[in-house]
Design a protein around this motif. Structure first.
Motif, PDB file in Angstrom:
ATOM      1  N   TYR A 267       7.917  -2.098  24.064  1.00 58.24           N
ATOM      2  CA  TYR A 267       7.730  -3.477  23.622  1.00 58.24           C
ATOM      3  C   TYR A 267       8.134  -3.647  22.160  1.00 58.24           C
ATOM      4  N   LEU A 268       7.676  -2.714  21.335  1.00 53.49           N
ATOM      5  CA  LEU A 268       8.019  -2.802  19.913  1.00 53.49           C
ATOM      6  C   LEU A 268       9.523  -2.666  19.693  1.00 53.49           C
ATOM      7  N   THR A 269      10.171  -1.800  20.474  1.00 50.23           N
ATOM      8  CA  THR A 269      11.619  -1.639  20.353  1.00 50.23           C
ATOM      9  C   THR A 269      12.338  -2.930  20.717  1.00 50.23           C
ATOM     10  N   ARG A 270      11.874  -3.606  21.794  1.00 45.57           N
ATOM     11  CA  ARG A 270      12.492  -4.868  22.206  1.00 45.57           C
ATOM     12  C   ARG A 270      12.273  -5.947  21.141  1.00 45.57           C
ATOM     13  N   VAL A 271      11.068  -5.988  20.569  1.00 47.08           N
ATOM     14  CA  VAL A 271      10.795  -6.974  19.513  1.00 47.08           C
ATOM     15  C   VAL A 271      11.691  -6.725  18.304  1.00 47.08           C
ATOM     16  N   ALA A 272      11.849  -5.445  17.922  1.00 44.75           N
ATOM     17  CA  ALA A 272      12.707  -5.120  16.786  1.00 44.75           C
ATOM     18  C   ALA A 272      14.139  -5.561  17.042  1.00 44.75           C
ATOM     19  N   ALA A 273      14.627  -5.322  18.261  1.00 46.55           N
ATOM     20  CA  ALA A 273      15.995  -5.731  18.595  1.00 46.55           C
ATOM     21  C   ALA A 273      16.123  -7.247  18.595  1.00 46.55           C
ATOM     22  N   ASP A 274      15.120  -7.932  19.145  1.00 45.55           N
ATOM     23  CA  ASP A 274      15.168  -9.395  19.173  1.00 45.55           C
ATOM     24  C   ASP A 274      15.170  -9.999  17.769  1.00 45.55           C
ATOM     25  N   LEU A 275      14.381  -9.394  16.882  1.00 43.72           N
ATOM     26  CA  LEU A 275      14.306  -9.930  15.522  1.00 43.72           C
ATOM     27  C   LEU A 275      15.620  -9.779  14.763  1.00 43.72           C
ATOM     28  N   GLN A 276      16.421  -8.803  15.132  1.00 45.94           N
ATOM     29  CA  GLN A 276      17.671  -8.563  14.424  1.00 45.94           C
ATOM     30  C   GLN A 276      18.849  -9.328  15.020  1.00 45.94           C
ATOM     31  N   GLY A 277      18.600 -10.134  16.015  1.00 43.92           N
ATOM     32  CA  GLY A 277      19.668 -10.909  16.627  1.00 43.92           C
ATOM     33  C   GLY A 277      19.352 -12.399  16.605  1.00 43.92           C
ATOM     34  N   GLU A 278      20.276 -13.183  17.166  1.00 43.21           N
ATOM     35  CA  GLU A 278      20.080 -14.629  17.251  1.00 43.21           C
ATOM     36  C   GLU A 278      19.287 -14.932  18.520  1.00 43.21           C
ATOM     37  N   THR A 279      17.995 -14.646  18.457  1.00 39.66           N
ATOM     38  CA  THR A 279      17.153 -14.780  19.642  1.00 39.66           C
ATOM     39  C   THR A 279      16.039 -15.778  19.377  1.00 39.66           C
ATOM     40  N   GLU A 280      15.336 -16.099  20.445  1.00 34.55           N
ATOM     41  CA  GLU A 280      14.214 -17.028  20.330  1.00 34.55           C
ATOM     42  C   GLU A 280      13.092 -16.419  19.499  1.00 34.55           C
ATOM     43  N   THR A 281      12.919 -15.095  19.613  1.00 38.84           N
ATOM     44  CA  THR A 281      11.879 -14.424  18.830  1.00 38.84           C
ATOM     45  C   THR A 281      12.149 -14.582  17.329  1.00 38.84           C
ATOM     46  N   ALA A 282      13.384 -14.365  16.925  1.00 38.39           N
ATOM     47  CA  ALA A 282      13.748 -14.520  15.510  1.00 38.39           C
ATOM     48  C   ALA A 282      13.567 -15.966  15.065  1.00 38.39           C
ATOM     49  N   ALA A 283      13.923 -16.915  15.931  1.00 36.04           N
ATOM     50  CA  ALA A 283      13.768 -18.323  15.585  1.00 36.04           C
ATOM     51  C   ALA A 283      12.304 -18.691  15.404  1.00 36.04           C
ATOM     52  N   ARG A 284      11.435 -18.158  16.284  1.00 35.08           N
ATOM     53  CA  ARG A 284      10.009 -18.449  16.159  1.00 35.08           C
ATOM     54  C   ARG A 284       9.453 -17.863  14.851  1.00 35.08           C
ATOM     55  N   LEU A 285       9.917 -16.671  14.492  1.00 34.15           N
ATOM     56  CA  LEU A 285       9.468 -16.077  13.225  1.00 34.15           C
ATOM     57  C   LEU A 285       9.860 -16.954  12.033  1.00 34.15           C
ATOM     58  N   GLU A 286      11.092 -17.450  12.036  1.00 36.47           N
ATOM     59  CA  GLU A 286      11.544 -18.296  10.927  1.00 36.47           C
ATOM     60  C   GLU A 286      10.762 -19.603  10.895  1.00 36.47           C
TER      61      GLU A 286
END
Length: 426
Positions: A267-286
């Motif tokens: 799970y943590l690996t997937r979150v790390a990958a999502d945060l480094q790309g143009e993903t919904e996870t990164a958008a929610r963080l911003e």
């Protein structure tokens, strides 16, 4: 260009003026004395030939006195107010004198080699260390630095500081995307297994909570069973769920390769990958970042924190017995002790100070020397002349007096030689 008047004479200048007047009176008295001697000896030399020597000495003394009076006076003004060429040299050539003085200082004093040689001979670091290691001097520097810092803090506008901090935060904290940085950091954490301690802590906390909260499981599952199920069965179900939960947590705690742990890693690996790309996870963080920092409450807390920190700093800097002031004083004394006792540190500091000073002087020598030139140009000519005359005029009056004496001796020698060679009597 408007001339800048020189300020009123200082007490030292008043003393110099009195001394100048006395010497002028002495020089004038010597001239008048020679004139009286000449007036008396001139008619007497016809009847008493020896007075010819006196007359010659007096005549030479008057000539020497008048010549030197003219020379000295010509430096500062026109003799007798007559605009004779090459007189009133200082007021007429004041600006040129200022430029020449500036060039002289620039060439002979503001030179990198001179500055370097002087600083190397001083031993700046050792002297500073010996002075600073004394407690009274360290306290004095700490007090001066604290007063300066306190003054700066007091003068700062709170609104302007808050605006500056907000601008800096936006430029360096909010504007950059957090996703790649946090994702890269999380990637490294998972790769190195640094998160396993946190997982162990979470598992231990869950187990401790389960042991202390057995009653929470009463009816957790059984209340969802049909009403016709016997109560014994319902209690058995609740006990089984509780024991399975404890067993699961114990298994996770004891087995470093448990599927639950691998699931967390994944799970943590997937979150790390999502945060480094143009993903919904990164958008929610911003979006969360922007919502937090744009919150009026956060701004109010930041302003309150600055106000509290400022007031605390000003109070601590103003109190000689505060922990902050004591630490500053102790740090300064420690720096002084190191500077005074460590030759290697002294050499490094001296080299850097010497290089910096030599470079600075060499780069700005013309600008520094121009201070002399520009200042002299702004001075009023007459007042500048008076100031210079007060500084050196008394010594110049000795030239007049010496000229009277030398002139009289020269006149006497010339008359004696002429009388001996030609037998002249006057």
């Amino acid at each position: 260009m408007a001339r800048t008047p020189i300020t009123l004479l200082s007490p030292a200048d008043q003393v110099r003026r009195q001394g100048l007047r006395r010497m002028k009176a002495v020089a004038l008295g010597a001239l008048l004395f020679m004139a009286v001697v000449f007036a008396v000896s001139f008619p007497l030399q016809q009847t008493i030939p020896a007075f010819g020597y006196v007359r010659a000495a007096a005549e030479g003394g008057m000539v020497g006195a008048l010549a030197d009076w003219f020379a000295v006076t010509a430096l500062f003004r026109h003799p007798l107010g007559i605009p004779i060429p090459h007189t009133a040299i200082i007021p007429r050539r004041k600006d040129e004198i200022g430029r020449t003085l500036g060039e002289f200082v620039e060439t002979n004093f503001l030179e990198a080699g001179v500055i370097r040689e002087k600083l190397e001979s001083i031993g700046v670091a050792a002297r500073l260390g010996s002075w600073l290691r004394r407690s009274e001097n360290a306290e004095r520097v700490a007090a001066e630095a604290s007063a300066a810092a306190s003054g700066i803090l007091t003068a700062l506008s709170d609104d302007e500081v808050q605006d500056l901090l907000e601008d800096l935060a936006r430029d360096h904290l909010l504007a950059p995307s957090w996703g790649p940085s946090i994702g890269g950091w999380l990637d490294r954490v998972v790769d190195t297994g640094a998160h396993r301690g946190a997982v162990d802590l979470a598992v231990d906390s869950i187990e401790t909570w389960l042991v202390a909260n057995r009653s929470v499981f009463t009816g957790l599952v059984s209340r969802r069973l049909p009403s016709w199920v016997p109560s014994v069965a319902t209690r058995l179900v609740d006990d089984t769920v509780y024991r399975e939960a404890l067993a699961f947590v114990a298994a996770v705690r004891s087995d470093t390769e448990h599927p639950a742990r691998r699931a967390i890693d994944g799970y943590l690996t997937r979150v790390a990958a999502d945060l480094q790309g143009e993903t919904e996870t990164a958008a929610r963080l911003e979006a969360a970042k922007a919502a937090v920092f744009d919150s009026p409450r956060v701004r109010a807390l930041a302003a309150e924190a600055w106000g509290t920190a400022k007031a605390g700093l000003v109070r601590s800097l103003g109190d000689a017995d505060s922990p902050l002031r004591r630490r500053i004083t102790a740090a300064l004394a420690e720096i002084g002790d190191r500077l005074a006792t460590e030759p290697a540190l002294q050499q490094r500091i001296d080299a850097r100070v010497t290089d910096a000073a030599a470079t600075l002087v060499d780069r700005h020598r013309a600008d520094i020397a121009s201070i002399i030139t520009d200042t002299v140009e702004r001075w009023d000519a007459q007042e500048t002349t008076e100031k210079i005359e007060l500084m050196v005029g008394r010594d110049l009056q000795y030239i007049r007096l010496n000229g009277t004496i030398v002139g009289s001796l020269a006149g006497l020698v010339i008359y004696t030689i002429a009388h001996a060679v030609f037998g002249a009597g006057g």
